[in-house]
Design a protein around this motif. Sequence first.
Motif, PDB file in Angstrom:
ATOM      1  N   ARG A 158       0.835  -1.198   0.000  1.00  0.00           N
ATOM      2  CA  ARG A 158       0.000   0.000   0.000  1.00  0.00           C
ATOM      3  C   ARG A 158       0.868   1.245   0.000  1.00  0.00           C
ATOM      4  N   ARG A 159       0.302   2.317  -0.516  1.00  0.00           N
ATOM      5  CA  ARG A 159       1.042   3.580  -0.622  1.00  0.00           C
ATOM      6  C   ARG A 159       1.613   4.022   0.723  1.00  0.00           C
ATOM      7  N   ASP A 160       0.840   3.884   1.798  1.00  0.00           N
ATOM      8  CA  ASP A 160       1.306   4.333   3.110  1.00  0.00           C
ATOM      9  C   ASP A 160       2.412   3.439   3.686  1.00  0.00           C
ATOM     10  N   ALA A 161       2.643   2.269   3.088  1.00  0.00           N
ATOM     11  CA  ALA A 161       3.714   1.381   3.536  1.00  0.00           C
ATOM     12  C   ALA A 161       4.972   1.501   2.668  1.00  0.00           C
ATOM     13  N   ALA A 162       4.873   2.267   1.593  1.00  0.00           N
ATOM     14  CA  ALA A 162       6.041   2.472   0.727  1.00  0.00           C
ATOM     15  C   ALA A 162       7.062   3.341   1.461  1.00  0.00           C
ATOM     16  N   ARG A 163       8.323   3.100   1.190  1.00  0.00           N
ATOM     17  CA  ARG A 163       9.408   3.863   1.824  1.00  0.00           C
ATOM     18  C   ARG A 163       9.762   5.052   0.948  1.00  0.00           C
ATOM     19  N   ASP A 164       9.292   6.239   1.309  1.00  0.00           N
ATOM     20  CA  ASP A 164       9.543   7.462   0.539  1.00  0.00           C
ATOM     21  C   ASP A 164       9.173   7.293  -0.931  1.00  0.00           C
ATOM     22  N   GLY A 165       8.029   6.664  -1.178  1.00  0.00           N
ATOM     23  CA  GLY A 165       7.557   6.467  -2.541  1.00  0.00           C
ATOM     24  C   GLY A 165       8.160   5.272  -3.258  1.00  0.00           C
ATOM     25  N   VAL A 166       8.959   4.472  -2.553  1.00  0.00           N
ATOM     26  CA  VAL A 166       9.582   3.283  -3.138  1.00  0.00           C
ATOM     27  C   VAL A 166       8.893   2.045  -2.577  1.00  0.00           C
ATOM     28  N   TYR A 167       8.462   1.176  -3.471  1.00  0.00           N
ATOM     29  CA  TYR A 167       7.785  -0.066  -3.108  1.00  0.00           C
ATOM     30  C   TYR A 167       8.831  -1.182  -3.150  1.00  0.00           C
ATOM     31  N   VAL A 168       9.028  -1.847  -2.009  1.00  0.00           N
ATOM     32  CA  VAL A 168      10.106  -2.822  -1.873  1.00  0.00           C
ATOM     33  C   VAL A 168       9.518  -4.221  -1.653  1.00  0.00           C
ATOM     34  N   TYR A 169      10.063  -5.197  -2.395  1.00  0.00           N
ATOM     35  CA  TYR A 169       9.588  -6.578  -2.334  1.00  0.00           C
ATOM     36  C   TYR A 169      10.772  -7.518  -2.153  1.00  0.00           C
ATOM     37  N   SER A 170      10.618  -8.535  -1.327  1.00  0.00           N
ATOM     38  CA  SER A 170      11.606  -9.598  -1.188  1.00  0.00           C
ATOM     39  C   SER A 170      11.092 -10.805  -1.968  1.00  0.00           C
ATOM     40  N   LEU A 171      11.907 -11.279  -2.899  1.00  0.00           N
ATOM     41  CA  LEU A 171      11.498 -12.377  -3.778  1.00  0.00           C
ATOM     42  C   LEU A 171      12.446 -13.562  -3.613  1.00  0.00           C
ATOM     43  N   PRO A 172      11.917 -14.727  -3.232  1.00  0.00           N
ATOM     44  CA  PRO A 172      12.763 -15.907  -3.050  1.00  0.00           C
ATOM     45  C   PRO A 172      13.034 -16.596  -4.388  1.00  0.00           C
ATOM     46  N   LEU A 173      14.062 -16.155  -5.069  1.00  0.00           N
ATOM     47  CA  LEU A 173      14.431 -16.736  -6.363  1.00  0.00           C
ATOM     48  C   LEU A 173      15.529 -17.769  -6.111  1.00  0.00           C
ATOM     49  N   THR A 174      15.125 -18.899  -5.558  1.00  0.00           N
ATOM     50  CA  THR A 174      16.080 -19.890  -5.074  1.00  0.00           C
ATOM     51  C   THR A 174      16.464 -20.930  -6.113  1.00  0.00           C
ATOM     52  N   ASP A 175      15.747 -20.988  -7.214  1.00  0.00           N
ATOM     53  CA  ASP A 175      16.010 -22.023  -8.216  1.00  0.00           C
ATOM     54  C   ASP A 175      16.576 -21.380  -9.480  1.00  0.00           C
ATOM     55  N   THR A 176      17.873 -21.540  -9.697  1.00  0.00           N
ATOM     56  CA  THR A 176      18.510 -20.942 -10.871  1.00  0.00           C
ATOM     57  C   THR A 176      18.402 -21.839 -12.104  1.00  0.00           C
ATOM     58  N   THR A 177      17.706 -22.967 -11.981  1.00  0.00           N
ATOM     59  CA  THR A 177      17.469 -23.823 -13.149  1.00  0.00           C
ATOM     60  C   THR A 177      16.135 -23.507 -13.812  1.00  0.00           C
ATOM     61  N   CYS A 178      15.379 -22.621 -13.204  1.00  0.00           N
ATOM     62  CA  CYS A 178      14.068 -22.234 -13.736  1.00  0.00           C
ATOM     63  C   CYS A 178      14.073 -20.770 -14.146  1.00  0.00           C
ATOM     64  N   ALA A 179      13.137 -20.446 -15.018  1.00  0.00           N
ATOM     65  CA  ALA A 179      12.923 -19.053 -15.413  1.00  0.00           C
ATOM     66  C   ALA A 179      11.734 -18.505 -14.627  1.00  0.00           C
ATOM     67  N   TYR A 180      11.709 -17.196 -14.482  1.00  0.00           N
ATOM     68  CA  TYR A 180      10.639 -16.529 -13.749  1.00  0.00           C
ATOM     69  C   TYR A 180      10.022 -15.453 -14.634  1.00  0.00           C
ATOM     70  N   ASP A 181       8.710 -15.273 -14.494  1.00  0.00           N
ATOM     71  CA  ASP A 181       7.980 -14.194 -15.152  1.00  0.00           C
ATOM     72  C   ASP A 181       7.521 -13.221 -14.070  1.00  0.00           C
ATOM     73  N   PHE A 182       7.519 -11.920 -14.405  1.00  0.00           N
ATOM     74  CA  PHE A 182       7.120 -10.886 -13.450  1.00  0.00           C
ATOM     75  C   PHE A 182       6.111  -9.941 -14.092  1.00  0.00           C
ATOM     76  N   TRP A 183       5.088  -9.591 -13.349  1.00  0.00           N
ATOM     77  CA  TRP A 183       4.097  -8.601 -13.759  1.00  0.00           C
ATOM     78  C   TRP A 183       4.041  -7.520 -12.686  1.00  0.00           C
ATOM     79  N   PHE A 184       3.758  -6.304 -13.120  1.00  0.00           N
ATOM     80  CA  PHE A 184       3.438  -5.226 -12.198  1.00  0.00           C
ATOM     81  C   PHE A 184       1.939  -4.990 -12.286  1.00  0.00           C
ATOM     82  N   TYR A 185       1.353  -4.592 -11.161  1.00  0.00           N
ATOM     83  CA  TYR A 185      -0.070  -4.261 -11.189  1.00  0.00           C
ATOM     84  C   TYR A 185      -0.391  -3.154 -10.196  1.00  0.00           C
TER      85      TYR A 185
END
Length: 142
Positions: free
Chosen positions: A33-60
């Motif tokens: 949410r906007r009120d949880a963003a850090r100075d207008g920056v939205y931060v996400y932690s993503l567990p990309l633990t498998d380097t044998t697979c590809a990942y797709d990302f969408w923004f919404y």
Amino acid sequence: MQGRRILPLLLAAAALGWLPGCSQPDSLELFVRRDAARDGVYVYSLPLTDTTCAYDFWFYSRAGREPLENLQLNVQWIAPSGKRFSEVVYMRTVSTLGTKELYRSGMVPAEAGEWQLSVRPVGVKEDFPGFGVVCKKRDGTR
């Protein structure tokens, strides 16, 4: 008799061996949410633990009272090792009903681990509710 006691232990050990594979879902959706963003920056932690697979990302997101056109997004990736990559991308339109747009497809992480994704939308109004990311793991068999 001793074989009967060992069998349940072997089954339990085998079940525990399968659990780590089930612990991480094939897709992850995070919204800040906007009120949880850090100075207008939205931060996400993503567990990309498998380097044998590809990942797709969408923004919404969704616009407040008026649609947003060509929304500039300043994006920064931080690898588990601390290496950084930055780029500027654009969402074509963010409607008042909500928009989901593909950001990257088939991305293979250079390092396994917890990646940090930071997104700063530029020029959003005060009625902007927040910003989300969807991460979907592909292993090529689906």
